[in-house]
Design an enzyme around this catalytic site. Structure first.
Site, PDB file in Angstrom:
ATOM      1  N   THR A   1       0.780  -1.107   0.010  1.00  0.00           N
ATOM      2  CA  THR A   1      -0.096  -0.280  -0.037  1.00  0.00           C
ATOM      3  C   THR A   1       0.767   1.227  -0.007  1.00  0.00           C
ATOM      4  O   THR A   1       1.836   1.328   0.949  1.00  0.00           O
ATOM      5  CB  THR A   1      -1.028  -0.013   1.058  1.00  0.00           C
TER       6      THR A   1
ATOM      7  N   ARG B   1     -13.287  -9.068  -1.274  1.00  0.00           N
ATOM      8  CA  ARG B   1     -12.441  -8.452  -0.257  1.00  0.00           C
ATOM      9  C   ARG B   1     -11.796  -7.346   0.008  1.00  0.00           C
ATOM     10  O   ARG B   1     -11.447  -6.538  -1.172  1.00  0.00           O
ATOM     11  CB  ARG B   1     -11.203  -9.608   0.205  1.00  0.00           C
TER      12      ARG B   1
ATOM     13  N   GLY C   1      -9.675  -4.198   2.176  1.00  0.00           N
ATOM     14  CA  GLY C   1      -8.666  -4.189   3.346  1.00  0.00           C
ATOM     15  C   GLY C   1      -8.913  -2.895   4.032  1.00  0.00           C
ATOM     16  O   GLY C   1     -10.041  -2.352   3.799  1.00  0.00           O
ATOM     17  N   ASP C   2      -7.855  -2.533   4.571  1.00  0.00           N
ATOM     18  CA  ASP C   2      -8.227  -1.249   5.581  1.00  0.00           C
ATOM     19  C   ASP C   2      -7.993   0.099   4.743  1.00  0.00           C
ATOM     20  O   ASP C   2      -8.473   1.297   5.120  1.00  0.00           O
ATOM     21  CB  ASP C   2      -7.125  -1.143   6.693  1.00  0.00           C
TER      22      ASP C   2
ATOM     23  N   THR D   1      -0.443   0.938   6.427  1.00  0.00           N
ATOM     24  CA  THR D   1       0.055  -0.015   5.757  1.00  0.00           C
ATOM     25  C   THR D   1       0.238  -1.266   6.266  1.00  0.00           C
ATOM     26  O   THR D   1       0.801  -1.393   7.308  1.00  0.00           O
ATOM     27  CB  THR D   1       1.413   0.384   4.626  1.00  0.00           C
ATOM     28  N   GLY D   2      -0.386  -2.492   6.009  1.00  0.00           N
ATOM     29  CA  GLY D   2      -0.247  -3.729   6.492  1.00  0.00           C
ATOM     30  C   GLY D   2      -1.471  -4.580   6.412  1.00  0.00           C
ATOM     31  O   GLY D   2      -2.162  -4.456   5.369  1.00  0.00           O
TER      32      GLY D   2
ATOM     33  N   GLY E   1      -4.754  -5.671   6.280  1.00  0.00           N
ATOM     34  CA  GLY E   1      -5.790  -4.767   6.470  1.00  0.00           C
ATOM     35  C   GLY E   1      -6.688  -5.381   7.518  1.00  0.00           C
ATOM     36  O   GLY E   1      -7.322  -4.620   8.152  1.00  0.00           O
TER      37      GLY E   1
HETATM   38  N1  GLY Z   1      -3.589  -2.776   3.827  1.00  0.00           N
HETATM   39  C1  GLY Z   1      -3.543  -3.040   2.332  1.00  0.00           C
HETATM   40  C2  GLY Z   1      -4.752  -4.203   2.459  1.00  0.00           C
HETATM   41  O1  GLY Z   1      -4.831  -4.901   3.589  1.00  0.00           O
HETATM   42  O2  GLY Z   1      -5.592  -4.337   1.431  1.00  0.00           O
END
Ligand code: GLY
Length: 356
Positions: free
Chosen positions: A187, A215, A217-218, A238-239, A241
Protein backbone atom coordinates in the site's frame (compact mmCIF):
# COMPACT_ATOMS: atom_id res chain seq x y z
CA UNK A 1 8.39 -1.79 18.20
CA UNK A 2 10.41 -0.12 15.50
CA UNK A 3 9.15 3.38 16.09
CA UNK A 4 10.95 6.33 14.56
CA UNK A 5 12.14 8.92 17.01
CA UNK A 6 10.18 12.11 16.50
CA UNK A 7 11.81 15.08 14.87
CA UNK A 8 13.54 17.65 17.04
CA UNK A 9 11.29 20.59 16.31
CA UNK A 10 10.65 21.87 19.79
CA UNK A 11 12.40 25.15 19.05
CA UNK A 12 9.86 25.90 16.32
CA UNK A 13 7.99 29.14 17.00
CA UNK A 14 4.31 28.37 17.42
CA UNK A 15 3.22 30.90 14.81
CA UNK A 16 5.98 30.42 12.23
CA UNK A 17 4.76 29.13 8.89
CA UNK A 18 5.59 25.47 8.81
CA UNK A 19 4.74 22.40 6.86
CA UNK A 20 5.41 18.72 7.12
CA UNK A 21 4.85 15.61 5.03
CA UNK A 22 5.39 11.87 5.45
CA UNK A 23 4.89 9.13 2.88
CA UNK A 24 4.95 5.34 2.81
CA UNK A 25 5.11 2.74 0.07
CA UNK A 26 4.30 -0.34 2.12
CA UNK A 27 5.69 -2.35 5.02
CA UNK A 28 6.72 -5.97 5.46
CA UNK A 29 9.62 -8.40 5.37
CA UNK A 30 11.75 -5.84 3.60
CA UNK A 31 15.36 -6.75 4.36
CA UNK A 32 18.71 -6.18 2.69
CA UNK A 33 18.90 -9.92 2.00
CA UNK A 34 15.80 -9.73 -0.20
CA UNK A 35 16.94 -6.59 -1.99
CA UNK A 36 19.56 -5.95 -4.64
CA UNK A 37 21.47 -2.65 -4.48
CA UNK A 38 19.87 -1.70 -7.82
CA UNK A 39 16.35 -2.29 -6.55
CA UNK A 40 17.11 -0.46 -3.31
CA UNK A 41 18.31 2.54 -5.31
CA UNK A 42 15.17 2.40 -7.48
CA UNK A 43 12.88 2.38 -4.44
CA UNK A 44 14.79 5.21 -2.78
CA UNK A 45 14.58 7.29 -5.95
CA UNK A 46 10.85 6.63 -6.29
CA UNK A 47 10.20 7.56 -2.66
CA UNK A 48 12.34 10.69 -2.97
CA UNK A 49 10.47 11.70 -6.10
CA UNK A 50 7.09 11.36 -4.38
CA UNK A 51 8.30 13.09 -1.22
CA UNK A 52 9.78 16.01 -3.15
CA UNK A 53 6.60 16.48 -5.18
CA UNK A 54 4.53 16.81 -2.02
CA UNK A 55 7.12 18.91 -0.19
CA UNK A 56 7.37 21.40 -3.05
CA UNK A 57 3.62 22.03 -2.98
CA UNK A 58 3.74 22.62 0.77
CA UNK A 59 6.84 24.85 0.60
CA UNK A 60 5.09 26.96 -2.06
CA UNK A 61 2.11 27.44 0.25
CA UNK A 62 -0.13 24.78 -1.34
CA UNK A 63 -2.63 22.68 0.56
CA UNK A 64 -2.01 19.45 2.44
CA UNK A 65 -4.69 17.82 0.26
CA UNK A 66 -2.86 18.75 -2.95
CA UNK A 67 0.48 17.67 -1.53
CA UNK A 68 -0.63 14.19 -0.51
CA UNK A 69 -2.40 13.60 -3.82
CA UNK A 70 0.69 14.63 -5.79
CA UNK A 71 2.85 12.21 -3.80
CA UNK A 72 0.35 9.34 -4.01
CA UNK A 73 -0.29 9.75 -7.76
CA UNK A 74 3.43 9.31 -8.45
CA UNK A 75 3.49 6.09 -6.42
CA UNK A 76 0.26 4.87 -8.04
CA UNK A 77 1.88 5.33 -11.45
CA UNK A 78 5.00 3.41 -10.42
CA UNK A 79 4.68 -0.37 -10.92
CA UNK A 80 7.04 -1.02 -8.00
CA UNK A 81 4.28 -0.14 -5.54
CA UNK A 82 1.11 -2.14 -4.94
CA UNK A 83 -1.29 0.66 -5.84
CA UNK A 84 -2.67 1.94 -9.13
CA UNK A 85 -0.50 0.62 -11.94
CA UNK A 86 1.41 -1.90 -9.81
CA UNK A 87 -1.66 -3.38 -8.09
CA UNK A 88 -1.53 -7.06 -7.19
CA UNK A 89 -3.90 -9.56 -8.83
CA UNK A 90 -7.09 -10.93 -7.38
CA UNK A 91 -7.81 -14.67 -7.36
CA UNK A 92 -9.68 -14.15 -10.64
CA UNK A 93 -6.74 -12.39 -12.27
CA UNK A 94 -8.10 -8.84 -12.09
CA UNK A 95 -6.72 -5.70 -10.42
CA UNK A 96 -9.16 -4.23 -7.91
CA UNK A 97 -8.07 -0.90 -6.51
CA UNK A 98 -8.93 0.82 -3.23
CA UNK A 99 -8.22 4.36 -2.01
CA UNK A 100 -9.34 6.90 0.56
CA UNK A 101 -8.65 10.50 1.50
CA UNK A 102 -9.57 12.77 4.42
CA UNK A 103 -9.43 16.51 5.08
CA UNK A 104 -8.53 17.38 8.68
CA UNK A 105 -10.35 20.72 8.55
CA UNK A 106 -13.86 19.32 8.50
CA UNK A 107 -13.27 15.56 8.46
CA UNK A 108 -14.78 15.37 4.99
CA UNK A 109 -13.72 12.07 3.46
CA UNK A 110 -13.96 10.08 0.24
CA UNK A 111 -13.19 6.45 -0.53
CA UNK A 112 -13.50 3.92 -3.33
CA UNK A 113 -13.09 0.17 -3.36
CA UNK A 114 -12.91 -2.50 -6.05
CA UNK A 115 -12.44 -0.18 -9.03
CA UNK A 116 -10.71 -1.74 -12.03
CA UNK A 117 -10.37 1.00 -14.64
CA UNK A 118 -9.35 4.09 -12.68
CA UNK A 119 -5.77 5.16 -13.34
CA UNK A 120 -5.40 7.06 -10.06
CA UNK A 121 -7.91 5.90 -7.44
CA UNK A 122 -6.78 8.57 -4.94
CA UNK A 123 -8.09 11.27 -7.31
CA UNK A 124 -11.44 9.50 -7.57
CA UNK A 125 -11.60 9.20 -3.77
CA UNK A 126 -11.14 12.96 -3.56
CA UNK A 127 -13.95 13.49 -6.09
CA UNK A 128 -16.20 11.36 -3.89
CA UNK A 129 -15.25 13.67 -1.03
CA UNK A 130 -15.87 16.93 -2.90
CA UNK A 131 -18.46 16.11 -5.58
CA UNK A 132 -20.79 13.59 -3.97
CA UNK A 133 -22.90 13.48 -0.85
CA UNK A 134 -21.34 10.10 -0.01
CA UNK A 135 -18.14 8.93 1.63
CA UNK A 136 -17.63 5.42 0.26
CA UNK A 137 -18.41 4.10 -3.25
CA UNK A 138 -17.70 0.62 -4.57
CA UNK A 139 -17.04 -1.20 -7.84
CA UNK A 140 -19.26 -0.49 -10.81
CA UNK A 141 -21.08 2.33 -9.04
CA UNK A 142 -17.81 4.07 -8.23
CA UNK A 143 -16.80 3.81 -11.89
CA UNK A 144 -20.16 5.19 -13.03
CA UNK A 145 -19.58 8.12 -10.71
CA UNK A 146 -16.05 8.52 -12.12
CA UNK A 147 -17.53 8.82 -15.60
CA UNK A 148 -19.41 11.95 -14.46
CA UNK A 149 -16.15 13.49 -13.24
CA UNK A 150 -12.90 14.52 -14.88
CA UNK A 151 -11.19 11.25 -13.97
CA UNK A 152 -8.70 9.41 -16.18
CA UNK A 153 -9.38 5.76 -16.89
CA UNK A 154 -6.95 3.06 -18.00
CA UNK A 155 -7.23 -0.20 -19.93
CA UNK A 156 -6.50 -3.46 -18.07
CA UNK A 157 -3.06 -3.62 -19.78
CA UNK A 158 -1.98 -0.52 -17.82
CA UNK A 159 -2.14 -2.58 -14.63
CA UNK A 160 -0.33 -5.64 -16.03
CA UNK A 161 2.91 -6.48 -14.24
CA UNK A 162 4.74 -9.76 -14.79
CA UNK A 163 6.04 -10.13 -11.23
CA UNK A 164 2.55 -9.64 -9.77
CA UNK A 165 1.14 -12.17 -12.23
CA UNK A 166 3.78 -14.71 -11.20
CA UNK A 167 2.94 -14.05 -7.53
CA UNK A 168 -0.70 -14.97 -8.18
CA UNK A 169 0.29 -18.08 -10.10
CA UNK A 170 2.52 -19.21 -7.21
CA UNK A 171 -0.21 -18.62 -4.63
CA UNK A 172 -2.63 -20.74 -6.64
CA UNK A 173 -0.20 -23.48 -7.69
CA UNK A 174 1.51 -23.91 -4.32
CA UNK A 175 -1.47 -23.04 -2.11
CA UNK A 176 0.47 -20.23 -0.45
CA UNK A 177 -0.80 -17.15 1.34
CA UNK A 178 -0.32 -13.69 -0.13
CA UNK A 179 2.38 -13.03 2.48
CA UNK A 180 4.44 -16.00 1.28
CA UNK A 181 4.84 -14.46 -2.15
CA UNK A 182 4.64 -10.71 -1.52
CA UNK A 183 6.55 -10.51 1.77
CA UNK A 184 5.05 -7.09 2.26
CA UNK A 185 1.93 -4.98 2.15
CA UNK A 186 2.65 -2.60 -0.68
CA UNK A 187 0.00 0.00 0.00
CA UNK A 188 1.05 3.63 -0.53
CA UNK A 189 0.04 6.68 1.48
CA UNK A 190 0.83 10.25 2.47
CA UNK A 191 -0.01 12.60 5.33
CA UNK A 192 0.70 16.32 5.47
CA UNK A 193 0.41 19.58 7.40
CA UNK A 194 0.24 22.74 5.29
CA UNK A 195 1.19 26.31 6.14
CA UNK A 196 -2.43 27.13 6.98
CA UNK A 197 -2.31 24.53 9.73
CA UNK A 198 -4.48 21.99 7.94
CA UNK A 199 -3.91 18.24 7.98
CA UNK A 200 -4.78 15.66 5.31
CA UNK A 201 -4.28 11.93 4.87
CA UNK A 202 -4.60 9.57 1.91
CA UNK A 203 -4.01 5.88 1.18
CA UNK A 204 -4.15 3.76 -1.99
CA UNK A 205 -3.67 0.04 -2.61
CA UNK A 206 -4.27 -2.99 -4.77
CA UNK A 207 -4.93 -5.01 -1.62
CA UNK A 208 -3.55 -8.52 -1.18
CA UNK A 209 -2.53 -11.01 -3.88
CA UNK A 210 -5.27 -13.58 -4.61
CA UNK A 211 -7.91 -11.68 -2.67
CA UNK A 212 -11.36 -13.01 -3.51
CA UNK A 213 -15.04 -12.65 -2.77
CA UNK A 214 -14.81 -8.86 -2.97
CA UNK A 215 -12.38 -8.70 -0.05
CA UNK A 216 -11.74 -5.14 1.16
CA UNK A 217 -8.77 -4.21 3.33
CA UNK A 218 -8.17 -1.20 5.56
CA UNK A 219 -6.83 1.24 2.95
CA UNK A 220 -10.22 2.56 1.78
CA UNK A 221 -11.83 2.34 5.22
CA UNK A 222 -11.92 5.74 6.90
CA UNK A 223 -10.76 5.27 10.48
CA UNK A 224 -8.79 2.12 9.72
CA UNK A 225 -6.29 2.96 6.95
CA UNK A 226 -6.81 6.73 6.77
CA UNK A 227 -7.79 9.48 9.20
CA UNK A 228 -7.23 13.23 9.51
CA UNK A 229 -8.46 15.65 12.14
CA UNK A 230 -6.90 19.09 12.63
CA UNK A 231 -7.32 18.66 16.39
CA UNK A 232 -5.03 15.66 16.63
CA UNK A 233 -3.24 14.11 13.64
CA UNK A 234 -3.27 12.70 10.12
CA UNK A 235 -2.51 8.98 9.70
CA UNK A 236 -2.07 6.61 6.77
CA UNK A 237 -1.56 2.90 7.37
CA UNK A 238 -0.05 -0.02 5.54
CA UNK A 239 -0.32 -3.60 6.68
CA UNK A 240 -2.51 -6.61 7.06
CA UNK A 241 -5.80 -4.87 6.46
CA UNK A 242 -8.06 -7.16 8.46
CA UNK A 243 -6.18 -6.32 11.67
CA UNK A 244 -6.06 -2.61 10.96
CA UNK A 245 -9.84 -2.63 10.50
CA UNK A 246 -10.35 -4.53 13.76
CA UNK A 247 -8.22 -2.06 15.71
CA UNK A 248 -9.49 0.97 13.79
CA UNK A 249 -5.85 2.01 13.71
CA UNK A 250 -5.89 5.45 12.10
CA UNK A 251 -8.76 6.87 14.12
CA UNK A 252 -7.59 5.12 17.29
CA UNK A 253 -4.25 6.94 17.09
CA UNK A 254 -5.88 10.32 16.48
CA UNK A 255 -8.35 9.79 19.31
CA UNK A 256 -5.61 8.75 21.72
CA UNK A 257 -3.65 11.86 20.82
CA UNK A 258 -6.68 14.12 21.20
CA UNK A 259 -7.60 12.66 24.54
CA UNK A 260 -4.15 12.47 26.05
CA UNK A 261 -2.45 15.56 24.68
CA UNK A 262 -3.89 17.88 27.30
CA UNK A 263 -1.60 18.24 30.28
CA UNK A 264 -4.73 18.80 32.32
CA UNK A 265 -8.16 17.57 31.28
CA UNK A 266 -9.83 20.48 29.55
CA UNK A 267 -13.49 21.11 30.08
CA UNK A 268 -15.21 21.88 26.80
CA UNK A 269 -16.81 25.23 26.20
CA UNK A 270 -20.56 25.20 26.64
CA UNK A 271 -21.21 25.28 22.90
CA UNK A 272 -18.99 22.26 22.31
CA UNK A 273 -20.98 19.99 24.59
CA UNK A 274 -23.81 18.17 22.83
CA UNK A 275 -26.24 17.73 25.72
CA UNK A 276 -25.04 20.11 28.40
CA UNK A 277 -23.05 17.44 30.22
CA UNK A 278 -19.52 18.20 31.29
CA UNK A 279 -17.08 16.38 29.09
CA UNK A 280 -13.44 16.67 29.94
CA UNK A 281 -11.81 14.77 27.16
CA UNK A 282 -13.09 15.77 23.73
CA UNK A 283 -11.53 19.21 24.06
CA UNK A 284 -7.90 20.18 24.21
CA UNK A 285 -5.82 23.31 24.30
CA UNK A 286 -4.38 24.08 20.87
CA UNK A 287 -0.65 23.76 20.30
CA UNK A 288 0.09 21.27 23.02
CA UNK A 289 0.50 17.93 21.29
CA UNK A 290 3.83 16.65 22.51
CA UNK A 291 5.65 14.48 19.97
CA UNK A 292 6.18 11.84 22.65
CA UNK A 293 2.41 11.55 23.08
CA UNK A 294 1.93 11.12 19.33
CA UNK A 295 4.67 8.49 19.14
CA UNK A 296 3.24 6.63 22.14
CA UNK A 297 -0.26 6.65 20.62
CA UNK A 298 1.06 5.31 17.31
CA UNK A 299 3.16 2.62 18.99
CA UNK A 300 0.22 1.64 21.19
CA UNK A 301 -2.08 1.11 18.21
CA UNK A 302 0.58 -0.89 16.39
CA UNK A 303 1.07 -3.02 19.52
CA UNK A 304 -2.67 -3.68 19.46
CA UNK A 305 -2.39 -4.85 15.85
CA UNK A 306 0.51 -7.10 16.76
CA UNK A 307 -1.29 -8.53 19.80
CA UNK A 308 -4.12 -9.65 17.52
CA UNK A 309 -1.64 -11.27 15.12
CA UNK A 310 -1.27 -8.57 12.46
CA UNK A 311 1.61 -6.45 11.27
CA UNK A 312 2.36 -3.34 9.27
CA UNK A 313 3.01 0.30 9.97
CA UNK A 314 1.75 3.87 9.95
CA UNK A 315 2.93 7.38 9.12
CA UNK A 316 1.65 10.37 11.05
CA UNK A 317 1.89 14.17 11.22
CA UNK A 318 0.63 16.35 14.05
CA UNK A 319 -0.80 19.89 13.93
CA UNK A 320 2.56 21.06 15.33
CA UNK A 321 4.38 19.57 12.33
CA UNK A 322 5.94 16.53 13.93
CA UNK A 323 6.31 13.77 11.34
CA UNK A 324 6.79 10.26 12.61
CA UNK A 325 6.06 6.63 11.95
CA UNK A 326 5.67 3.32 13.73
CA UNK A 327 5.94 -0.19 12.30
CA UNK A 328 6.33 -3.71 13.58
CA UNK A 329 7.72 -5.20 10.36
CA UNK A 330 11.35 -5.57 9.27
CA UNK A 331 11.06 -2.57 7.00
CA UNK A 332 8.78 0.09 5.64
CA UNK A 333 9.28 2.16 2.51
CA UNK A 334 9.01 5.64 3.92
CA UNK A 335 10.09 9.26 3.81
CA UNK A 336 9.47 12.57 5.50
CA UNK A 337 10.23 16.22 4.90
CA UNK A 338 9.57 19.39 6.87
CA UNK A 339 10.00 23.15 6.66
CA UNK A 340 12.80 22.69 9.20
CA UNK A 341 15.01 21.13 6.53
CA UNK A 342 14.42 17.46 7.21
CA UNK A 343 14.26 15.47 3.97
CA UNK A 344 14.92 11.76 4.13
CA UNK A 345 13.79 8.42 2.77
CA UNK A 346 14.42 4.99 4.26
CA UNK A 347 13.52 1.36 3.69
CA UNK A 348 14.87 -0.90 6.39
CA UNK A 349 14.23 -0.89 10.10
CA UNK A 350 17.34 0.96 11.04
CA UNK A 351 17.35 4.31 12.76
CA UNK A 352 17.19 7.32 10.46
CA UNK A 353 19.61 10.23 10.46
CA UNK A 354 18.69 12.79 13.09
CA UNK A 355 17.26 10.13 15.40
CA UNK A 356 18.79 8.93 18.59
N1 GLY B 1 -3.39 -2.78 3.78
C1 GLY B 1 -3.90 -3.09 2.54
C2 GLY B 1 -4.81 -4.25 2.54
O1 GLY B 1 -4.85 -5.03 3.49
O2 GLY B 1 -5.52 -4.41 1.59
Amino acid sequence: MLGGQVLAQDALAVDSPKWSIAIHGGAGTITRERMTPELEAQYEAALQNALDAGAKILADGGSALDAIQAAIVLMEDDPKFNAGRGAVYTWDGANELDASIMDGRDRSAGAVTGVTSIKNPILLADKVRTESVHVFLSGKGAEEFAATQDIETAEPEWFETESRKRALERVKAEQLSALDVDHKFGTVGAVALDQDGNLAAGTSTGGMTAKRWGRIGDAPVIGAGTYADNRSCAVSATGWGEYFIRVGVAQEICTLIRVHSSREPVICDEDQIPSGTERAYPCRLPGNIEPEIAQAAADYAMDEVQALGGDGGIILVTPEGHALYSFNTAGMYRGRATSEGVNEVAIFGEVLAGEE
